[in-house]
Design a protein around this motif. Structure first.
Motif, PDB file in Angstrom:
ATOM      1  N   ASN A  62       0.809  -1.222   0.000  1.00 60.67           N
ATOM      2  CA  ASN A  62       0.000   0.000   0.000  1.00 60.67           C
ATOM      3  C   ASN A  62       0.840   1.269   0.000  1.00 60.67           C
ATOM      4  O   ASN A  62       0.305   2.375   0.051  1.00 60.67           O
ATOM      5  CB  ASN A  62      -0.929   0.011   1.223  1.00 60.67           C
ATOM      6  CG  ASN A  62      -2.101  -0.931   1.042  1.00 60.67           C
ATOM      7  OD1 ASN A  62      -2.587  -1.115  -0.072  1.00 60.67           O
ATOM      8  ND2 ASN A  62      -2.572  -1.520   2.124  1.00 60.67           N
ATOM      9  N   ASP A  99      -6.074   7.432  -3.326  1.00 60.63           N
ATOM     10  CA  ASP A  99      -6.518   6.538  -4.403  1.00 60.63           C
ATOM     11  C   ASP A  99      -7.699   7.197  -5.097  1.00 60.63           C
ATOM     12  O   ASP A  99      -8.737   7.462  -4.467  1.00 60.63           O
ATOM     13  CB  ASP A  99      -6.934   5.179  -3.838  1.00 60.63           C
ATOM     14  CG  ASP A  99      -5.761   4.433  -3.225  1.00 60.63           C
ATOM     15  OD1 ASP A  99      -4.635   4.676  -3.669  1.00 60.63           O
ATOM     16  OD2 ASP A  99      -5.980   3.629  -2.303  1.00 60.63           O
ATOM     17  N   ASN A 127      -6.318   5.701 -13.543  1.00 60.54           N
ATOM     18  CA  ASN A 127      -6.197   5.073 -12.220  1.00 60.54           C
ATOM     19  C   ASN A 127      -5.039   5.722 -11.477  1.00 60.54           C
ATOM     20  O   ASN A 127      -3.881   5.551 -11.856  1.00 60.54           O
ATOM     21  CB  ASN A 127      -5.956   3.574 -12.347  1.00 60.54           C
ATOM     22  CG  ASN A 127      -7.031   2.879 -13.160  1.00 60.54           C
ATOM     23  OD1 ASN A 127      -6.747   2.270 -14.171  1.00 60.54           O
ATOM     24  ND2 ASN A 127      -8.271   2.983 -12.727  1.00 60.54           N
ATOM     25  N   ARG A 149      -3.191   5.835  -7.913  1.00 64.27           N
ATOM     26  CA  ARG A 149      -3.076   5.101  -6.647  1.00 64.27           C
ATOM     27  C   ARG A 149      -1.960   5.716  -5.806  1.00 64.27           C
ATOM     28  O   ARG A 149      -0.826   5.837  -6.281  1.00 64.27           O
ATOM     29  CB  ARG A 149      -2.768   3.619  -6.909  1.00 64.27           C
ATOM     30  CG  ARG A 149      -3.826   2.923  -7.765  1.00 64.27           C
ATOM     31  CD  ARG A 149      -5.138   2.767  -7.007  1.00 64.27           C
ATOM     32  NE  ARG A 149      -6.162   2.140  -7.848  1.00 64.27           N
ATOM     33  CZ  ARG A 149      -7.129   2.817  -8.466  1.00 64.27           C
ATOM     34  NH1 ARG A 149      -7.195   4.140  -8.333  1.00 64.27           N
ATOM     35  NH2 ARG A 149      -8.021   2.178  -9.182  1.00 64.27           N
ATOM     36  N   GLU A 150      -2.306   6.095  -4.582  1.00 64.88           N
ATOM     37  CA  GLU A 150      -1.345   6.740  -3.676  1.00 64.88           C
ATOM     38  C   GLU A 150      -0.720   7.959  -4.365  1.00 64.88           C
ATOM     39  O   GLU A 150       0.461   8.238  -4.220  1.00 64.88           O
ATOM     40  CB  GLU A 150      -0.255   5.749  -3.255  1.00 64.88           C
ATOM     41  CG  GLU A 150      -0.755   4.569  -2.441  1.00 64.88           C
ATOM     42  CD  GLU A 150      -1.131   4.962  -1.018  1.00 64.88           C
ATOM     43  OE1 GLU A 150      -0.581   5.953  -0.510  1.00 64.88           O
ATOM     44  OE2 GLU A 150      -1.974   4.262  -0.425  1.00 64.88           O
ATOM     45  N   PRO A 189     -11.595   2.836  -5.294  1.00 61.31           N
ATOM     46  CA  PRO A 189     -10.817   3.970  -4.790  1.00 61.31           C
ATOM     47  C   PRO A 189     -11.572   4.760  -3.719  1.00 61.31           C
ATOM     48  O   PRO A 189     -12.766   4.530  -3.489  1.00 61.31           O
ATOM     49  CB  PRO A 189     -10.611   4.815  -6.052  1.00 61.31           C
ATOM     50  CG  PRO A 189     -11.837   4.546  -6.863  1.00 61.31           C
ATOM     51  CD  PRO A 189     -12.199   3.104  -6.612  1.00 61.31           C
TER      52      PRO A 189
END
Length: 605
Positions: free
Chosen positions: A201, A253, A272, A274-275, A313
């Protein structure tokens, strides 16, 4: 689409471009204020390039691009993509859009591995990952640092206590802590799993701190081998985290949707993030959108995405409001376990992200439409040859061919096969059991088959063929022409027949036949289509004849009707099997009295 065409259709906007080699591998990532001008500059003749650029250009077979609002955004995105793909000519690979996941199994001693199949058994899934190489690196890093097992043994406290398993090579080379022999406690192993999840993560600071503390502890105790081990793990993790660059300051996200619509088609595209990192994009092309609202189309794309993906998300950005978003909000809440924020940004960085997604959706759709236009414009060479050799008014892209099959008028059947651009389209093949012909009348059978075929196509408003081929001579051709005129489509289609003996081709209202040389590609195609129609018809005819033969033999037995015969065939499969059954086996299906008659019939001395 050809590379030259892609280049000529590039936008003049700022953005990032990715060059690929013949294997689809990203070999260079660059940024540009004007994408079209920058990419064109690589292919200018007479321009002097250094050796590296010359080698790069030789290997370019394809390209992709992402449009950005500003050069600054292109710079950030370029840096992120270089870190992700590590292209050969940048210093630094490959875009894999099958979107695999990392799975941590729901077991007492969990395992970690990649998968493309999501099984809802309590396992944890991370992804999907657009970059397979990056995902494999994460798995390797997790296994190296935390020594999670890779075996498929069904480990539990009881099996370990009973000593059912022995350590393998992974333990000997320090890639596993040996939970199978209880060499690490369950609590310690699960703590390693929790740390692995944190690493996946992106939450690595606490893990780094733990590794440093362990290294220092062993160094102070003069246990330098153990200290070196934790130092190496720390350096591995540090190297990994330093390559994680963000495209936004918010470490969140987020999915950002874009939308474009043109010429009865639409594109729904999603970035997309993410983080805070852009890990990839995905798009859906929607057909037959005439009459549907933009809200309906976008909602269909969103629902399709989240029904197929495992990851939900924290935030979703949309280009406009959905008319009915209650279902998707509730669905996302049930999947996520909390409310997912869905917003339509009006200003600021979020609005820029949505505009960027909209632009990419637009260019994705335009590229698809251009590809389709090119495909429609490019007729296969064989189609043009057939048109020329047969003097047809239009190219025969869709060809249908009819053939009859029977034995002395019994089990009369007809078939129609369909070829598109000279290739068989077997899903559209059809067969007919002739109903109106009582005797050996090939003309009447052809008439019925042609009538039934095109009556149905007209009723269902389906596509008519460009060319109809009739297996037979002038007689069969005239019957087909008569039916086409009766249905009012004679002027809309072209029709010919081919006679087997001399392979003569006949056209309506022409007394002379066309005789093509045996080496003619057109004749060979017509023969192929005719033979395929014959194969399809005779296969159906044999099936009917076999069924009738089987039924007739069973029905010859006193006391056996159609219901009993079908019951026996369903139970035993064939007449041959029925013949070989004992009296007791037959009795269990049809009763003692009828079974005795069947047994006696097949066992006469």
């Amino acid at each position: 689409m050809e590379l030259k065409e892609k280049i000529s259709n590039l936008p003049t906007s700022p953005g990032v471009y990715l060059y690929k080699n013949k294997n689809g591998k990203v070999i260079y990532v660059g940024k540009a204020v004007n994408l079209r001008n920058r990419v064109r500059s690589y292919f200018q003749t007479g321009k002097h390039f250094d050796a590296k650029t010359v080698a790069l250009v030789k290997n370019i077979e394809d390209l992709e691009f992402i449009v950005t609002d500003t050069e600054a955004e292109a710079l950030i995105l370029e840096d992120t993509l270089i870190k992700r793909y590590k292209p050969k000519y940048n210093v630094m690979l490959r875009d894999d859009k099958t979107y695999p996941y990392i799975r941590i199994t729901n077991e007492e001693y969990p395992r970690i591995y990649s998968t493309r199949k999501v099984v809802r058994d309590g396992s944890k899934y991370f992804g999907p990952y657009a970059d397979v190489k990056s995902m494999k690196r994460i798995i390797k890093l997790v296994r190296t640092i935390f020594r999670l097992r890779s075996c498929k043994l069904k480990l539990n406290d009881e099996s370990i206590k009973q000593g059912k398993f022995k350590v393998c090579l992974d333990y000997q080379i320090k890639k596993c802590d040996g939970p199978c022999e209880g060499l690490i406690s369950k609590e310690q192993y699960l703590e390693s799993v929790r740390n692995a999840i944190s690493l996946i993560n992106g939450k690595t600071s606490q893990i780094e701190k733990q590794l440093l503390q362990s290294m220092q502890k062993y160094a102070e105790e003069l246990k330098f081998e153990q200290a070196a081990y934790y130092r190496n793990q720390y350096l591995l993790l540090k190297d990994y985290t330093e390559q994680q660059k963000v495209v936004t300051a918010e470490l969140i996200d987020r999915d950002v949707f874009g939308f474009a619509e043109a010429e009865g088609m639409a594109c729904v595209l999603v970035f997309n993030i993410r983080e805070g990192k852009l890990i990839g994009k995905r798009h859906f092309l929607m057909r037959n959108t005439v009459g549907s609202t933009n809200s309906d189309i976008l909602q269909a794309g969103i629902e399709k995405l989240y029904l197929e993906t495992e990851f939900i998300p924290d935030e979703i950005l949309l280009p406009f409001q959905l008319e009915e978003d209650k279902f998707i909000r509730e669905y996302l809440k049930s999947r996520k376990g909390k409310v997912v924020e869905i917003s339509i940004p009006k200003l600021g960085d979020k609005k820029k992200l949505v505009n960027l997604a909209n632009e990419n959706a637009h260019f994705q759709l335009q590229e698809h439409l251009l590809t389709m236009m090119k495909k429609d414009a490019e007729l296969p060479k064989r189609v043009l040859e057939v048109q020329k050799d047969l003097s047809l008014s239009k190219p025969p892209r869709r060809i249908e061919c009819f053939d009859n099959s029977h034995i002395q008028g019994s089990d009369y059947v007809s078939s129609v096969v369909v070829f598109k651009d000279c290739k068989p389209n077997k899903s559209e093949y059809r067969k007919f059991k002739i109903k109106t012909v009582e005797q050996n009348d090939d003309f009447a059978a052809m008439r019925e088959a042609v009538f039934r075929r095109y009556r149905r196509l007209l009723d269902e408003n389906k596509e008519l063929p460009d060319l109809i081929i009739i297996d037979g001579g002038k007689g069969q051709l005239n019957e087909a022409v008569s039916v086409l005129k009766e249905l009012g489509i004679y002027e809309k289609v072209q029709v010919i027949s081919i006679a087997k003996r001399l392979e003569e081709i006949f056209k309506p209202e022409q007394s002379d036949s066309i005789i093509l040389p045996r080496s003619s590609a057109t004749l060979q195609l017509i023969q192929q289509i005719r033979d395929e129609a014959h194969r399809f018809a005779i296969t159906y005819h044999r099936k009917l004849r076999a069924k009738r033969t089987i039924s007739t033999e069973l029905l010859n037995i006193d006391g056996v009707g159609e219901i009993t015969a079908n019951k026996l065939l369903n139970e035993f499969g064939s007449v041959k099997e029925i013949k070989n059954k004992t009296l007791e086996e037959l009795t269990s299906v049809v009763g003692k009295k009828v079974a005795q008659k069947i047994y006696d019939y097949f066992h006469k001395e």
